[in-house]
Design a protein around this motif. Structure first.
Motif, PDB file in Angstrom:
ATOM      1  N   LYS A 116       0.829  -1.215   0.000  1.00  0.00           N
ATOM      2  CA  LYS A 116       0.000   0.000   0.000  1.00  0.00           C
ATOM      3  C   LYS A 116       0.859   1.259   0.000  1.00  0.00           C
ATOM      4  N   ALA A 117       1.961   1.222   0.725  1.00  0.00           N
ATOM      5  CA  ALA A 117       2.862   2.378   0.745  1.00  0.00           C
ATOM      6  C   ALA A 117       3.481   2.606  -0.627  1.00  0.00           C
ATOM      7  N   LEU A 118       3.855   1.539  -1.312  1.00  0.00           N
ATOM      8  CA  LEU A 118       4.432   1.678  -2.645  1.00  0.00           C
ATOM      9  C   LEU A 118       3.387   2.128  -3.660  1.00  0.00           C
ATOM     10  N   GLU A 119       2.131   1.720  -3.491  1.00  0.00           N
ATOM     11  CA  GLU A 119       1.049   2.204  -4.369  1.00  0.00           C
ATOM     12  C   GLU A 119       0.891   3.713  -4.260  1.00  0.00           C
ATOM     13  N   ARG A 120       1.038   4.219  -3.037  1.00  0.00           N
ATOM     14  CA  ARG A 120       0.929   5.666  -2.819  1.00  0.00           C
ATOM     15  C   ARG A 120       2.161   6.412  -3.317  1.00  0.00           C
ATOM     16  N   GLY A 121       3.226   5.686  -3.590  1.00  0.00           N
ATOM     17  CA  GLY A 121       4.464   6.319  -4.036  1.00  0.00           C
ATOM     18  C   GLY A 121       5.397   6.661  -2.894  1.00  0.00           C
ATOM     19  N   ASP A 122       5.152   6.096  -1.719  1.00  0.00           N
ATOM     20  CA  ASP A 122       6.001   6.355  -0.565  1.00  0.00           C
ATOM     21  C   ASP A 122       7.299   5.551  -0.646  1.00  0.00           C
ATOM     22  N   TYR A 123       8.232   5.959   0.163  1.00  0.00           N
ATOM     23  CA  TYR A 123       9.548   5.349   0.270  1.00  0.00           C
ATOM     24  C   TYR A 123       9.503   4.412   1.474  1.00  0.00           C
ATOM     25  N   VAL A 124       9.761   3.115   1.284  1.00  0.00           N
ATOM     26  CA  VAL A 124       9.706   2.142   2.381  1.00  0.00           C
ATOM     27  C   VAL A 124      11.135   1.752   2.732  1.00  0.00           C
ATOM     28  N   PHE A 128      18.263  -3.614   6.192  1.00  0.00           N
ATOM     29  CA  PHE A 128      17.974  -4.471   5.043  1.00  0.00           C
ATOM     30  C   PHE A 128      18.050  -3.702   3.738  1.00  0.00           C
ATOM     31  N   GLY A 129      17.249  -2.637   3.620  1.00  0.00           N
ATOM     32  CA  GLY A 129      17.275  -1.860   2.400  1.00  0.00           C
ATOM     33  C   GLY A 129      16.037  -1.003   2.251  1.00  0.00           C
ATOM     34  N   SER A 130      15.889  -0.415   1.070  1.00  0.00           N
ATOM     35  CA  SER A 130      14.784   0.503   0.794  1.00  0.00           C
ATOM     36  C   SER A 130      14.090   0.107  -0.498  1.00  0.00           C
ATOM     37  N   PHE A 131      12.753   0.193  -0.469  1.00  0.00           N
ATOM     38  CA  PHE A 131      11.942   0.021  -1.663  1.00  0.00           C
ATOM     39  C   PHE A 131      11.392   1.386  -2.038  1.00  0.00           C
ATOM     40  N   TYR A 132      11.412   1.705  -3.327  1.00  0.00           N
ATOM     41  CA  TYR A 132      10.830   2.952  -3.776  1.00  0.00           C
ATOM     42  C   TYR A 132      10.367   2.778  -5.214  1.00  0.00           C
ATOM     43  N   THR A 133       9.435   3.646  -5.626  1.00  0.00           N
ATOM     44  CA  THR A 133       8.908   3.566  -6.985  1.00  0.00           C
ATOM     45  C   THR A 133       9.667   4.527  -7.880  1.00  0.00           C
ATOM     46  N   HIS A 134       9.790   4.137  -9.117  1.00  0.00           N
ATOM     47  CA  HIS A 134      10.485   4.942 -10.116  1.00  0.00           C
ATOM     48  C   HIS A 134       9.550   5.088 -11.310  1.00  0.00           C
ATOM     49  N   PHE A 135       9.574   6.232 -11.951  1.00  0.00           N
ATOM     50  CA  PHE A 135       8.679   6.511 -13.071  1.00  0.00           C
ATOM     51  C   PHE A 135       9.443   6.411 -14.384  1.00  0.00           C
ATOM     52  N   LYS A 136       8.840   5.750 -15.359  1.00  0.00           N
ATOM     53  CA  LYS A 136       9.402   5.661 -16.705  1.00  0.00           C
ATOM     54  C   LYS A 136       8.415   6.294 -17.671  1.00  0.00           C
ATOM     55  N   TRP A 137       8.881   7.225 -18.442  1.00  0.00           N
ATOM     56  CA  TRP A 137       8.032   7.892 -19.424  1.00  0.00           C
ATOM     57  C   TRP A 137       7.708   6.962 -20.579  1.00  0.00           C
ATOM     58  N   ALA A 138       6.627   7.301 -21.308  1.00  0.00           N
ATOM     59  CA  ALA A 138       6.284   6.560 -22.521  1.00  0.00           C
ATOM     60  C   ALA A 138       7.390   6.758 -23.549  1.00  0.00           C
ATOM     61  N   ARG A 139       7.649   5.728 -24.313  1.00  0.00           N
ATOM     62  CA  ARG A 139       8.734   5.826 -25.280  1.00  0.00           C
ATOM     63  C   ARG A 139       8.432   4.952 -26.495  1.00  0.00           C
ATOM     64  N   ARG A 140       9.175   5.183 -27.535  1.00  0.00           N
ATOM     65  CA  ARG A 140       9.007   4.427 -28.759  1.00  0.00           C
ATOM     66  C   ARG A 140      10.018   3.288 -28.778  1.00  0.00           C
ATOM     67  N   LYS A 141       9.508   2.103 -29.043  1.00  0.00           N
ATOM     68  CA  LYS A 141      10.353   0.914 -29.176  1.00  0.00           C
ATOM     69  C   LYS A 141      10.040   0.274 -30.519  1.00  0.00           C
ATOM     70  N   ARG A 181       5.082   3.034 -13.634  1.00  0.00           N
ATOM     71  CA  ARG A 181       5.898   3.091 -12.423  1.00  0.00           C
ATOM     72  C   ARG A 181       6.344   1.674 -12.101  1.00  0.00           C
ATOM     73  N   TYR A 182       7.556   1.543 -11.573  1.00  0.00           N
ATOM     74  CA  TYR A 182       8.032   0.234 -11.163  1.00  0.00           C
ATOM     75  C   TYR A 182       8.801   0.381  -9.860  1.00  0.00           C
ATOM     76  N   VAL A 183       8.973  -0.739  -9.183  1.00  0.00           N
ATOM     77  CA  VAL A 183       9.596  -0.748  -7.860  1.00  0.00           C
ATOM     78  C   VAL A 183      11.082  -1.027  -8.004  1.00  0.00           C
ATOM     79  N   LYS A 184      11.874  -0.240  -7.284  1.00  0.00           N
ATOM     80  CA  LYS A 184      13.316  -0.446  -7.215  1.00  0.00           C
ATOM     81  C   LYS A 184      13.690  -0.753  -5.775  1.00  0.00           C
ATOM     82  N   PHE A 185      14.797  -1.455  -5.617  1.00  0.00           N
ATOM     83  CA  PHE A 185      15.286  -1.809  -4.283  1.00  0.00           C
ATOM     84  C   PHE A 185      16.745  -1.409  -4.180  1.00  0.00           C
TER      85      PHE A 185
END
Length: 114
Positions: free
Chosen positions: A57-65, A70-83, A98-102
Motif C-alpha cells: 500500500k505504501a508503494l502504491e501511494r508512491g512512498d519510500y519504504v 535491510f534496504g529501501s523500496f521505492y517507486t520509479h517513473f518511466k516515461w512513454a517511449r518508442r520501441k 511506475r516500477y519498484v526499485k530496491f
C-alpha cells in the motif's frame, strides 16, 4: 535458492517468541526458554501478510519504504517511449509506468561483501 512466503513464515515462527504473562517459579532461572510461548503458524502467517500488505500500500501511494539494516523500496517513473518490434521492426509505443526499485543498506552490503 528461492525464498517464498512459506519460508518467511517458518523463519518468523522460529525467531519470534512471546514472553509468558504467568511467571513459573523456579524454572524461569534454570530454563529461560520455558518462559516463552511460540507463535502459531496462523498468527505468523497473519503477521507476514499484514507486513507485506503495508509495504504494498505504501508503494502504491508512491512512498519510500525503508527497512533498517535491510534496504529501501521505492517507486520509479518511466516515461512513454518508442520501441521497435525486434521481429518486424515495426515501431510501437510503450506506455509510461511506475516500477519498484530496491536499494540495499550499507549494513547488508557489508555482510554480503566482507
Amino acid at each position: 535458492m528461492t525464498f517464498n512466503k512459506k519460508d518467511l513464515v517458518d523463519c518468523v515462527i522460529d525467531e519470534v517468541h512471546f514472553m509468558n504473562r504467568r511467571k513459573r517459579k523456579g524454572q524461569q532461572f534454570l530454563f529461560p526458554e520455558l518462559d516463552y510461548t511460540p507463535l502459531t503458524r496462523k498468527r505468523a502467517t497473519e503477521l507476514v501478510n499484514s507486513t507485506l500488505e503495508i509495504i504494498k500500500k505504501a508503494l502504491e501511494r508512491g512512498d519510500y519504504v525503508r527497512i533498517r539494516g535491510f534496504g529501501s523500496f521505492y517507486t520509479h517513473f518511466k516515461w512513454a517511449r518508442r520501441k521497435y518490434n525486434p521481429r518486424t521492426r515495426e515501431p510501437i509505443i510503450v506506455n509510461s509506468r511506475r516500477y519498484v526499485k530496491f536499494r540495499t543498506s550499507l549494513r547488508l552490503k557489508r555482510l554480503i561483501n566482507p
